[in-house]
Every structure is written in structure tokens, then in C-alpha cells.
Write an enzyme that holds these catalytic residues in place. Sequence first.
Site, PDB file in Angstrom:
ATOM      1  N   HIS A 467       0.835  -1.206   0.000  1.00  0.00           N
ATOM      2  CA  HIS A 467       0.000   0.000   0.000  1.00  0.00           C
ATOM      3  C   HIS A 467       0.876   1.266   0.000  1.00  0.00           C
ATOM      4  CE1 HIS A 467      -3.686   2.330   1.218  1.00  0.00           C
ATOM      5  NE2 HIS A 467      -2.745   3.142   1.662  1.00  0.00           N
ATOM      6  N   GLU A 468       1.784   1.332   0.950  1.00  0.00           N
ATOM      7  CA  GLU A 468       2.629   2.530   1.054  1.00  0.00           C
ATOM      8  C   GLU A 468       3.539   2.666  -0.163  1.00  0.00           C
ATOM      9  OE1 GLU A 468       1.727   4.668   3.048  1.00  0.00           O
ATOM     10  OE2 GLU A 468       0.484   3.367   4.306  1.00  0.00           O
ATOM     11  N   HIS A 471       1.677   4.449  -2.856  1.00  0.00           N
ATOM     12  CA  HIS A 471       1.741   5.909  -2.708  1.00  0.00           C
ATOM     13  C   HIS A 471       3.097   6.404  -3.195  1.00  0.00           C
ATOM     14  CE1 HIS A 471      -1.987   6.702  -0.633  1.00  0.00           C
ATOM     15  NE2 HIS A 471      -1.702   5.926   0.391  1.00  0.00           N
ATOM     16  N   HIS A 474       3.372   6.709  -6.894  1.00  0.00           N
ATOM     17  CA  HIS A 474       2.647   7.885  -7.386  1.00  0.00           C
ATOM     18  C   HIS A 474       3.564   9.121  -7.335  1.00  0.00           C
ATOM     19  CE1 HIS A 474      -1.696   9.769  -7.372  1.00  0.00           C
ATOM     20  NE2 HIS A 474      -1.121   9.821  -8.558  1.00  0.00           N
TER      21      HIS A 474
HETATM   22 ZN   LIG Z   1      -3.003   5.239   1.932  1.00  0.00          ZN
END
Ligand SMILES: [Zn+2]
Length: 677
Positions: A467-468, A471, A474
Site C-alpha cells: 500500500h505505502e 503511494h 505515485h
Molecule cells: Zn493510503
Amino acid sequence: MNNPLLERHELPPFKSIRPEHVEPAINQILIANRRNVSELLDQAPLTWDNLVYAIEEMDDFLNQSFSPVSHMNSVVNSPELRDAYNAVLPRLSEYRTEMGQNAELFSAYTHLLEGKTGGELDTAERKSLENAIRDFRLSGIDLEKPDQVRFADLSKRLSELSSKFSDNVLDATMAWTKLITDETVLKGMPAGALELAKQAAQQRDKEGYLLTLEYPSFIPVMDYCDNQVLRKEVYEAFSTRASDQGPNAGQWNNTELILEILALRKERSQLLGFDNYAQYSLATKMARDPDQVMEFLQALAKKSKPAADREFAELEAFVKQEYGMESINAWDVSYYSEKLKEHTFDISEESLRPYFPAPKVLQGMFEVVRRLYDIEIKQTNDIETWHADVSTFNVYKEGQLIARFYLDLYARTNKQGGAWMDDCRVRRVLNNGILQLPVAYLTCNFSSPLGDKPSLLTHDEVVTLFHEFGHGLHLMMTRINCAAVSGINGVAWDAVELPSQFMENWCWQEEALEFISGHYETGAPLPKEMLSKMLAARNFQSAMRTVRQLEFAIFDFRLHQEFSGESDSQVQDILNETRAKLAVLPAPSFNRFQNAFSHIFGGGYAAGYYSYKWAEVLSADAFALFREEGIFNRQSGEKFLSSILEQGGSADAMDLFVEFRGREPNIDALLEQDGIL
Ligand SMILES: [Zn+2]
């Protein structure tokens, strides 16, 4: 004094940064910036380069000075650093407010966007100006004088009310404790939770076990404590915090505050020309208008409710058969759900750990993105960090270095808990023409390696890491050079979780688990049998979870759309109506959930709680393309890269999604992923 926070560095000189550097550096930069802005505005004609770019340059220098400070405050905290950090925070926020209310700047930006001065702007530059102008307007900059005064008063009062709301929740949470001296009362509770309760008692010089209403104490009681009377008592105390009900009825009561917050939010939105706060909230979001949000939530509700009812009926049947109980109370749901889960799946997070040693998982994660985006990630040993545990990586595309990141995986003292991604550098062009590469901080709190034994992760932790990292991608994969919309900057709040939740999907795919997992002693990948149990358990009661999230989201959104202030019971009425349509079990009449709903009354989620589900729909629908075309399909990977990751905040989030998927998002993929369809 030589102050490293006042020098430009390619990467922060962590080892030379001292708490005593912080205040002088930030003060000096803020003084210089204030002077610069007024000098910049005196130029004529104003252009993108001599105004907007010059301000970007200034802001970037401030960020480069402050970002390592704020990061170190979270990961290698000390009393001295905390004091220095807290001392500059209000000055930074004052500076930002001042910039956000600079009328000259607002009018210069408006002229630039309208093409009255300067040259041609590219799409990213236009978008960054549009965002800036929108935010100026939302802060009331172009209101008539009396309205502007009222707007400022409302904003000030609202921030006081929000913080009072949160304080009340905090005080009410801390006010209730229960000391248990007879251990048998706590039968069923896991050892870790008992240990915590024992420590809590010791801290207050008491013998026995102290229960509190904080989550690490509350959740294990609801999930595991065999004693129903105790569960009911704790549930009642928890669900009546800061209200007119329960053991502390009337104290720290948030009821009046809620009404005032809603009334003032509405008035402030109307000053800006919106009908209600829901419209105001959407002005900065991906969702177009209130109707689109409500239709979205209702469509999910319509599909999920029957499935949730079936799940609840299954729970009732289990409870009747195994425990001879005719009905389930609110304080029984979590407890018997845990029992049913154990009964059905027989798999624990702990039993998965040996298959997920951290180094293997990392290499596996890098392999996933190599296959998807054709990028290479290599560890480097020549970058200065803040702690020996931290490793650093370079990211290459077609042999070119395009980004870097710091990885700080393990828990330790003086490090804030949880997992997060933050930016250290954003991609932009420096004034000497050199491209500044994006740099990310990835922080987790996994258990450290012990001797020769590597850190072993639970599957939940693997998902967190992915998940991290999503990010981080991105931020790192962006090709936008305009700082305000490069990477995660300028991305709408309800779209920001798309890349992160999207990455999580690969943790659930057999084809990926073959190389993400590997037993730390034998190297064997996760056995098929464990995988199928894990996949089955993933969707346990997913419809019940969904309708609960929808209950919060619909209550929040309707409240901010419909609030009229005409009746004191409107808040409870809307909650009751929402529950009547969605809840699998009626809430007890004493339940005052709304009085502790800090997300929307004390935090930033007002008319925005729907974002959780919204982003899940985006990520599930994006991943559905990979399910259709193959989870490592290069073309699909390239498309996600070029339409989403590389674009950052440079275009409208819905346009980018449509560019990627060829159509607007559809809820079916999420319902399918959750096993609801
Ligand atoms: Zn998040």
C-alpha cells in the site's frame, strides 16, 4: 552558525541536522519569503517564470528545509527536536494562511490564467493555477468586505468547535476505566491484551487489569472476552462517549456542538455561493456533485444489503446451533463473528509469518513493479540516513535514474507507530535547468530481525508495505515538472488512495505470491492450501463491513447536504433512517455513535467519508483490467503508468481514470472482489 537547513542539498544531510538548527532556519526562510513575495509582485509584466515559478522555487526551499525536520520528528524523536518542531509549526501555518489570503497574488494568478500576461501555459501549469485560484476562492478571498469578516469569524469558530469536539471525545474516552481483579472475568482474551491491561493497571499503581476505552483495550474485549455482561458494559461506555447517555451521561456532551458545527459549515458554504456543505466539500474532489455521490453510495448499498443480511443470518444460525442463543445483541456481534471465523477458516496471521521474511517480500515487490512498469530498483549504500536500520534505493527506467526512496521498515523507540509515505523531494526543474528527481520516505513499523532470523511479516503487514509503496510510486513515477501538481501534489482527496490500494491487489494473487513469499528456512513458497484459506478468510463478513462503512458515509453525506437547523432531532433522525435501511441489527437506543464521530466533526472527513469506498471502487475497477488481461500484462501496466502514475495531479482525476479504463468507474469490480456479487 553553519546551518545545514539553510543550504541546498541534493538529499538531506541527516547526520548534521540538530534541533538548534530548526528555529533559526525556518524563521530566516519565512522572513526572506515574505519579502520576496512582495518584491515579486512589484515586477511588471508578471509572467509564469517571474512569479509562479519563482514562488515554487521559494516554497521548495522551505520544504527542503522543513521536510527532514518533520520526518525526523516522527522517526527519531527527542524532546529537543519535538520542542523545536512544535515551536515552528504555528509560524508555518500562519505563513501558509497569509499566502492563501494574499489578494494581490490571487489577482496576478487570475490574470495569468486568463492569458492577460505572460506566455502560453502547458496543461500542468494551467491545472496548478486553476487549483490555486480555486483554493483562494474557497478561503473567501473575493467576498465583499462584511462577508469576508463573517467568513473569517466562522472559520475561526469552526476550528475551535472541531478541536473542542475532539477534546470532548478524548476526555470522555479517558474518563472511563474498569479495574478487574479476578482474572476469570477476562477469560477468552488473548495474552497480549491481558498484558496490556496489566501494564495499564501498574501505571496507575493498581493491582490487576485495567480496561479502558482506547482501541487496543476496547477491541479485544469485544472480539474475545467470554463474559457477556462485561462486553455489554464496555460497549455501552464506548458507544455513549461524549453524549447524554451511558455511565458519564451529560459530561463532555457533544450534542450541542454538532448542531453548531453543522449550522456554521452551512452558513460558510452559502457565503461562498454553495447550497450546502456537501457541495462545498466536493469543490476540491473527484466526485462531480452530491447526486453522483449519493447515487454511488445507494448503488453499493442496494447490492450489499442483501448479502450482509445473509451473512448475519449465517451468524445467527451458528450462534443458535453452537451456543443455543436465540438472538444476538450489538455487544455480541464481534465476539461470535470471531468464533465463526475460527470455526470456518482455521488460519491465523501468525501461521503465515514464516513465509513472508521482509527481504524476500521486498525483492518480490520490486519484481512485481519490474514486470508491470519495466523499472529496476537497486539498493545503494552511499546515501546518508537518520538511522542504521534505514536502507536507500534508486529507481531506474531504461537505465536512467528517475527516483529514489528511503525505506525505514522496523519499529523502535522514539519512532511514531503506523505506516506512511511522505515526500522528501518532488520532481521539478531547478533554476539551473537541472531536473530534481522525486524522493520518497517509506515508513513502517514491523518487528526487527532477531540475530540471524529475518523480520517475518504477517500477510496484513505485506499488504501495508505494498500500500505505502503504491503511494510512493505515485510520487516517484511522475513525469510532471510543475511542483504543485507533480506526484501526489494536487491529487483530489478522494482519488489519492487509488495507486496505493491498487498495489495491494498483487498480495492476493497466486502468480505473484510464488515469488513474494518464501519460507525463511526452506525457501518454499506459500502452500496452496494456506493460500486458499487466506483467500476465503479475506471476504469473511465483507458485506457486513461494507454496509457499516456505507452507514457512516451516507449519514455523513446526507447530514451535510440536508441539515436545516430547524429541529434538534434532525441529526438523530437522519442516523436512524440510515440505520433502518442498512444495519443488519438495530442499534441499542442508548447508542450515540455520532457524538464521537471525530472523522467528520473533529477531522477533515466532513461530507468526505464516502472517499474510503470511492477509492476502493477505483482501485478494484483498475485492477479488474489486469484480471481480464493477465496480472502482469505489460500493456495494461504501461497504461496505468502513463495515465495515472506519471500524470500526478496535472489533470482532473476522473479524466485520468477514463483515459486509463476507457470509461467511468464501475462498482461491480469491488463487489466482485469482496465476494458480494
Ligand atoms: Zn493510503
